[in-house]
Design a protein around this motif. Structure first.
Motif, PDB file in Angstrom:
ATOM      1  N   ILE A   5      36.864 123.090  50.383  1.00 42.72           N
ATOM      2  CA  ILE A   5      37.486 123.558  51.622  1.00 42.72           C
ATOM      3  C   ILE A   5      36.395 123.542  52.676  1.00 42.72           C
ATOM      4  N   LEU A  84      41.482 125.539  57.910  1.00 43.67           N
ATOM      5  CA  LEU A  84      40.928 125.082  56.646  1.00 43.67           C
ATOM      6  C   LEU A  84      41.450 123.691  56.314  1.00 43.67           C
ATOM      7  N   LEU A  86      41.489 121.087  52.933  1.00 44.34           N
ATOM      8  CA  LEU A  86      41.213 120.866  51.516  1.00 44.34           C
ATOM      9  C   LEU A  86      41.003 119.376  51.283  1.00 44.34           C
TER      10      LEU A  86
END
Length: 116
Positions: A5, A84, A86
């Motif tokens: 992340i 965020l 990923l």
């Protein structure tokens, strides 16, 4: 490949599996509160939001991760700011992962599984 992340390695802990999807939790402290970042894998991995730890009562749904939220990843003690992202990236060259066993005498033993 290893999940990250915002460039920080994270561990995905499975919390539920159905025929179509698997949900994972990433332990975190968000704005000073214990929580899990919830990720789902259907065809691809997607961050769903935040589930706060409120003892024995399960939260209905997930809170959104807002821009400006301060997120401390508990596994790595790294602090991130929202939003965020990923991603999956190769592990560092010297990265080793393995299993930790504790025997009856409370002695910990680490067994490497693979060196990347």
């Amino acid at each position: 490949l290893w999940p990250r992340i915002n460039g920080i390695n994270v561990a995905l802990y499975p919390i539920s599996t159905t025929q179509n999807a698997t949900r994972y939790a990433i332990p975190a402290n968000i704005n000073g509160k214990e929580a899990d970042i919830i990720v789902v894998k259907i065809d691809t991995y997607k961050i769903l939001g935040i589930r706060y730890d409120s003892g024995n009562v399960f939260q209905k749904g997930y809170d959104k991760i807002e821009e400006g939220d301060v997120i401390l990843l508990l596994d790595s003690q790294q602090t991130l700011k929202a939003p965020l992202a990923l991603t999956w990236q190769p592990a560092p060259q010297d990265y080793v992962y393995g299993l930790r066993f504790t025997d009856l005498a409370s002695t910990a033993h680490i067994r490497p599984l693979r060196v990347t």
